[in-house]
Design an enzyme around this catalytic site. Structure first.
Site, mmCIF file in Angstrom:
data_model
loop_
_atom_site.group_PDB
_atom_site.id
_atom_site.type_symbol
_atom_site.label_atom_id
_atom_site.label_comp_id
_atom_site.label_asym_id
_atom_site.label_seq_id
_atom_site.Cartn_x
_atom_site.Cartn_y
_atom_site.Cartn_z
ATOM 1 N N CYS A 78 0.845 -1.202 0.000
ATOM 2 C CA CYS A 78 0.000 0.000 0.000
ATOM 3 C C CYS A 78 0.881 1.252 0.000
ATOM 4 O O CYS A 78 0.657 2.193 -0.771
ATOM 5 C CB CYS A 78 -0.928 -0.023 1.220
ATOM 6 S SG CYS A 78 -2.073 1.379 1.279
ATOM 7 N N CYS A 79 1.920 1.267 0.878
ATOM 8 C CA CYS A 79 2.839 2.418 0.915
ATOM 9 C C CYS A 79 3.538 2.593 -0.435
ATOM 10 O O CYS A 79 3.776 3.717 -0.885
ATOM 11 C CB CYS A 79 3.884 2.242 2.021
ATOM 12 S SG CYS A 79 3.297 2.549 3.692
ATOM 13 N N CYS A 98 -0.849 8.696 7.336
ATOM 14 C CA CYS A 98 -2.206 8.384 6.887
ATOM 15 C C CYS A 98 -3.097 8.084 8.092
ATOM 16 O O CYS A 98 -2.646 7.490 9.091
ATOM 17 C CB CYS A 98 -2.184 7.171 5.971
ATOM 18 S SG CYS A 98 -1.381 7.476 4.391
ATOM 19 N N CYS A 102 -3.345 4.568 9.684
ATOM 20 C CA CYS A 102 -2.063 4.008 10.120
ATOM 21 C C CYS A 102 -1.389 4.862 11.188
ATOM 22 O O CYS A 102 -0.190 4.694 11.452
ATOM 23 C CB CYS A 102 -1.132 3.848 8.928
ATOM 24 S SG CYS A 102 -1.805 2.736 7.682
ATOM 25 N N CYS A 123 8.250 2.892 5.376
ATOM 26 C CA CYS A 123 7.386 2.833 4.203
ATOM 27 C C CYS A 123 8.174 2.932 2.915
ATOM 28 O O CYS A 123 7.615 2.863 1.841
ATOM 29 C CB CYS A 123 6.295 3.900 4.254
ATOM 30 S SG CYS A 123 6.890 5.549 3.971
HETATM 31 S S1 SF4 Z 1 0.596 4.729 5.691
HETATM 32 FE FE1 SF4 Z 1 -1.085 3.190 5.620
HETATM 33 S S2 SF4 Z 1 -2.713 3.994 4.250
HETATM 34 FE FE2 SF4 Z 1 -0.829 5.262 3.996
HETATM 35 S S3 SF4 Z 1 0.175 4.395 2.230
HETATM 36 FE FE3 SF4 Z 1 1.104 3.368 4.006
HETATM 37 S S4 SF4 Z 1 -0.158 1.542 4.428
HETATM 38 FE FE4 SF4 Z 1 -1.294 2.824 2.967
#
Ligand code: SF4
Length: 249
Positions: free
Chosen positions: A118-119, A201, A204, A229
């Site tokens: 996701c990151c 985010c 998170c 990330c």
């Molecule tokens: S912090 Fe969480 S929602 Fe944001 S990009 Fe990373 S995994 Fe995805």
């Protein structure tokens, strides 16, 4: 051998304050310079310095699509305060849609691999696009934010992205930054007053419990050493994690 721009800058930057660090870097480094803000308190101080000095540094943000409403509200207040707009970069819609369709809207809670994926889609890939062709990347990283950031220097070479990475707050403490923020009446995220120190985010990030480290509220369900990330890459091209180089903002 000719000293690199990083070797020239590092000792000179160390003797200066934030404003003069950014001014000197802009004078010494040719080409496009980019500052990425996530609207945290450190980033707000850097934004203040860039905008009030009128420096030719692009101020941009990665809108992951999962930001807190308070962060978006601060984005608007910052633009109003400095009469400048901040350019967003967004994830590519198709890979993001494919990922969500296959794994679900909150897949990041399921495993480190899902979270990193996701990151990668929402942050790392957009960052790569906005830094493409830039000669320098300015960040609001501080060395004392976490163990993973202990090695952050004022000027570094980001070998993977082939640019100079400037961390003009590398040796600042949070206390100094709060002092400056108050002195200059810089707008800050309303979440800081609710116990959020490091803000990413919304799904998170959580508020800190008393005694927790500054970044404990990020990806709190993971073990500490996996909390990265992938935005920050060390001189060797590996992702920066202090003593355990591998994989964060
Ligand atoms: S912090 Fe969480 S929602 Fe944001 S990009 Fe990373 S995994 Fe995805």
């Amino acid at each position: 051998m000719k000293p690199s721009i990083v070797e020239i800058l590092q000792p000179r930057l160390a003797a200066l304050d934030l404003d003069h660090r950014l001014k000197l870097a802009r004078e010494v480094i040719p080409g496009r310079m980019v500052f990425t803000t996530s609207f945290g308190i450190e980033d707000q101080l850097v934004t203040h310095s860039i905008f009030t000095q009128g420096l030719e540094i692009d101020v941009v943000t990665i809108d992951t699509g999962r930001l807190f409403e308070e962060t978006v509200e601060l984005w608007e207040r910052t633009e109003a305060r400095y009469a400048r707009h901040i350019r967003p970069v967004y994830p590519q819609p198709e890979p993001l849609a494919d990922f969500v369709a296959e794994h679900g809207i909150n897949a990041f809670y399921r495993s480190v691999e899902h979270r990193k994926a996701c990151c990668e889609i929402r942050k790392v890939e957009p960052l790569g696009r906005l830094l493409a062709g830039a000669s320098a990347w300015v960040t609001g990283l501080r060395a004392d934010q976490s163990q993973a950031r202990e090695g952050v220097r004022l000027a570094e070479l980001d070998a993977a992205r082939k640019l100079v990475k400037l961390n003009p707050l590398a040796d600042y403490t949070r206390e100094i930054i709060v002092e400056k923020i108050e002195e200059f009446s810089v707008p800050v995220n309303a979440l800081h007053a609710k116990g959020f120190l490091s803000i990413g985010c919304a799904p998170c990030t959580r508020a800190l419990e008393p005694g927790e480290s500054e970044r404990a509220g990020r990806w709190w369900w993971e073990e500490d050493q996996k909390k990265e990330c992938g935005l920050h890459v060390g001189p060797d091209g590996r992702l920066t994690r202090g003593s355990a180089p591998e994989g964060e903002r």
